[in-house]
Design a protein around this motif. Sequence first.
Motif, short mmCIF file in Angstrom:
data_model
loop_
_atom_site.label_atom_id
_atom_site.label_comp_id
_atom_site.label_asym_id
_atom_site.label_seq_id
_atom_site.Cartn_x
_atom_site.Cartn_y
_atom_site.Cartn_z
N THR A 134 66.72 16.31 -60.00
CA THR A 134 67.43 15.05 -60.19
C THR A 134 68.63 15.22 -61.10
N GLN A 135 68.48 16.01 -62.10
CA GLN A 135 69.60 16.22 -63.00
C GLN A 135 70.73 17.00 -62.33
N LEU A 136 70.39 17.93 -61.43
CA LEU A 136 71.41 18.76 -60.81
C LEU A 136 72.04 18.12 -59.57
N LYS A 137 71.27 17.41 -58.75
CA LYS A 137 71.73 16.93 -57.45
C LYS A 137 71.93 15.43 -57.37
N ARG A 138 71.36 14.68 -58.29
CA ARG A 138 71.44 13.23 -58.21
C ARG A 138 72.34 12.68 -59.30
N HIS A 139 72.82 11.48 -59.01
CA HIS A 139 73.67 10.78 -59.97
C HIS A 139 73.06 9.42 -60.23
N SER A 140 72.78 9.12 -61.49
CA SER A 140 72.11 7.87 -61.86
C SER A 140 73.13 6.75 -61.93
N VAL A 141 72.85 5.67 -61.23
CA VAL A 141 73.69 4.48 -61.23
C VAL A 141 72.82 3.30 -61.65
N VAL A 142 73.20 2.61 -62.73
CA VAL A 142 72.43 1.49 -63.27
C VAL A 142 73.08 0.19 -62.82
N ASP A 143 72.28 -0.67 -62.18
CA ASP A 143 72.76 -1.98 -61.75
C ASP A 143 72.79 -2.91 -62.95
N SER A 144 73.96 -3.43 -63.31
CA SER A 144 74.10 -4.26 -64.51
C SER A 144 73.41 -5.60 -64.37
N SER A 145 73.26 -6.12 -63.16
CA SER A 145 72.64 -7.43 -62.97
C SER A 145 71.13 -7.38 -63.05
N THR A 146 70.55 -6.33 -62.46
CA THR A 146 69.08 -6.22 -62.44
C THR A 146 68.56 -5.19 -63.41
N GLY A 147 69.37 -4.25 -63.83
CA GLY A 147 68.91 -3.19 -64.72
C GLY A 147 68.18 -2.07 -64.02
N ARG A 148 68.18 -2.06 -62.68
CA ARG A 148 67.50 -1.01 -61.93
C ARG A 148 68.38 0.23 -61.88
N VAL A 149 67.71 1.39 -61.84
CA VAL A 149 68.39 2.67 -61.79
C VAL A 149 68.35 3.19 -60.36
N ASP A 150 69.51 3.47 -59.80
CA ASP A 150 69.63 3.96 -58.42
C ASP A 150 70.07 5.41 -58.46
N LEU A 151 69.25 6.27 -57.90
CA LEU A 151 69.56 7.70 -57.85
C LEU A 151 70.23 8.01 -56.51
N ARG A 152 71.51 8.27 -56.56
CA ARG A 152 72.27 8.56 -55.36
C ARG A 152 72.65 10.02 -55.31
N TYR A 153 72.98 10.46 -54.11
CA TYR A 153 73.40 11.86 -53.94
C TYR A 153 74.76 12.05 -54.58
N ASN A 154 74.87 13.12 -55.33
CA ASN A 154 76.10 13.42 -56.05
C ASN A 154 76.84 14.52 -55.31
N PRO A 155 77.88 14.19 -54.56
CA PRO A 155 78.60 15.24 -53.82
C PRO A 155 79.37 16.16 -54.74
N MET A 156 79.66 15.75 -55.97
CA MET A 156 80.39 16.60 -56.89
C MET A 156 79.53 17.71 -57.46
N SER A 157 78.24 17.63 -57.22
CA SER A 157 77.36 18.66 -57.78
C SER A 157 77.61 20.02 -57.15
N ILE A 158 78.13 20.03 -55.92
CA ILE A 158 78.40 21.32 -55.28
C ILE A 158 79.59 22.00 -55.93
N GLU A 159 80.57 21.22 -56.33
CA GLU A 159 81.77 21.79 -56.90
C GLU A 159 81.68 21.98 -58.42
N GLU A 160 80.73 21.31 -59.06
CA GLU A 160 80.60 21.43 -60.51
C GLU A 160 79.83 22.70 -60.89
#
Length: 653
Positions: free
Chosen positions: A284-310
């Motif tokens: 999760t730390q290497l491939k996912r990007h954490s996005v926090v919804d400000s209205s609900t406070g839920r954490v959404d783990l999305r695919y991070n395309p920049m992880s390949i280039e970083e």
Amino acid sequence: MAPPNRHKGKNPVNDQSQLFKALTRLFSGPIVNYRSQSGRKIRRQHLDKFAARFKTASGQQFKKTLYNPLDNIAANAISNQRRGERYVDFDQMEYMPEIASTLDIYADEMTTYSDLRPMLNIKCPNEEIRAVLATLYDNILNLQYNLFGWCRTMCKYGDFFLYLDIDEKFGVKSVIALPPSEIERMEGQDATNPNYVQYQWNSAGMTFENWQVGHFRILGNDKYAPYGTSILEPARRIWRQLVLMEDAMMAYRVIRSSERRVFKIDVGGIAPQDVEQYMQKIVTQLKRHSVVDSSTGRVDLRYNPMSIEEDYFIPVRAGSVTDIQSLPGATNITQIDDIKYLRDKLFSALKVPQAYLSMGDEATEDKTTLAQKDIRFARTVQRLQRVIIAELEKIGIIHLYTLGFRGDDLLSFNLSLNNPSKIAELQELEHWKQKFDIAASATEGFFSRRWVSEHVFAMSHEDFVRNQRELYFDRKQDAALQAVAEAGLAGGGGGELDLGDEGGELDLGDEGGELDLGGPEEMPAGEAETPAGDESTLLAVPPGSRSHVTSRSKGKAYTPVKNDKRPAGARSRSTAAKWGQQMTSPTLRNILPGYGGHDSLKSLGAGIYEEKDPIYTISEQREEEKLFQLNDSIRHLIGDLEAKPKRETENED
């Protein structure tokens, strides 16, 4: 109550119309001119044959032993279902660029034309019929615009249906293209006439006669009779295999072509049951990007395309085995021999030279004209052109019959499309050149002209005799033209020209045999005395306003008028009549009595083979004038004799 049909018996769409019945009878069998001496016997047999049910030559009835309508309905339903499936495949095949280009190429080659050669050539000895057909094909059907689409649809499906809108007065008024998948061709429905054909539009619930629909179909493969066979039919199986291989190749390249990384993570002294949770955290730390919804406070783990280039930063301890290695991608992505194999088979099935469709480096040949690359393809195009010509001739026959033409006039014309291959034409010309060379060398002391015409050119005896007569007439015409040229050169200085006598030969002069071509122009008296270098007198008078005074005008000036009300004059009429009438000599008629008689040899001005009413020669006209004068003198003499007794009686009284 519905109003009465005022057009009953006149509208060709009405089955009670006489034209409807006549066209139905005409197109219920082959349209052939049967020439026989026993016409009455043939008509009697025709009536006897159709008086009862149709029978074969052996006397057996033309029908099945067991007839079950349900079996026919089931067979028709299955065949139409298969035809619909084929049409769906043809629609899907067009999404492949090579196949779409193939259809365009076929249609282009079938409808080729230039400024000097029209798309459709009409050959007919009757100029009236030719003009009617030219109006039909050029203006009503508009072939120059519509024929490309008709040919493309026919090549795609193998069938093309064209509804003919026919008027009893004007013939074919317009045409409407029908959807091929919804039209059904019905044959053999009439037990008394196996040639009777009808068309049924299933979705519209309409039935058309054979003369109301033009069915363009590509025959040659009886697998789908009575329907045609598409040019894409041999490529259906190869197309499915090629699409499957291309999809597999695309999936392999998308999934296996990219590089992969192997992460070796040192778990240290973590308990075995907690290793999986720890690995998920690392991923999760290497491939996912954490996005926090400000209205609900839920954490959404999305695919991070920049992880390949970083870059990756992983902490390690002494003695740790944590490592990251790059795993190479697929190495055989350039191997497409199987795709090329199927593509070559597809091109072979389409009969189109591969050098024209291939746009890569393999197409090394110059793509100038497709038919020049492969003359066999030009022959295939000519076979498809014959299908178009057959139905266009059918439409022409319907149009002529509706306009009132009958008998031989219905079949007196021939249509042709242009040859798509210039190389094929050059080969044909080379072939004829060799024939002419052989014929010229064979007649030099070995064989006669008749033998060469029969064995080299396959001419019949009648054609040979006709050709000899035409050659004689051509030589006669050339001699007459040469006489015109020589006489013109000889009589050009004196202004007089006499090219014939009263025997029917060329005579371009007036009654004295002379033609004034305009001698040296005479200058007016005032202008003749003007020096050559002094132009003041000429420039003082505006051009066109000088008085026309010559030695023959007796000193009187002639002022030209805009509207000359004088008649054409005897000289013009005599010159025109002699130029158009004196080209046919009676000597030629006497030498060639079998060449159509007196009416077939016409004047040069009216055309060599154009048939018109007989015309008088100058000598015949003069004899006729003498007869008229003699008749008038006799009439006056009779009148004088009748009046003489009356005068004597009056004198006695």
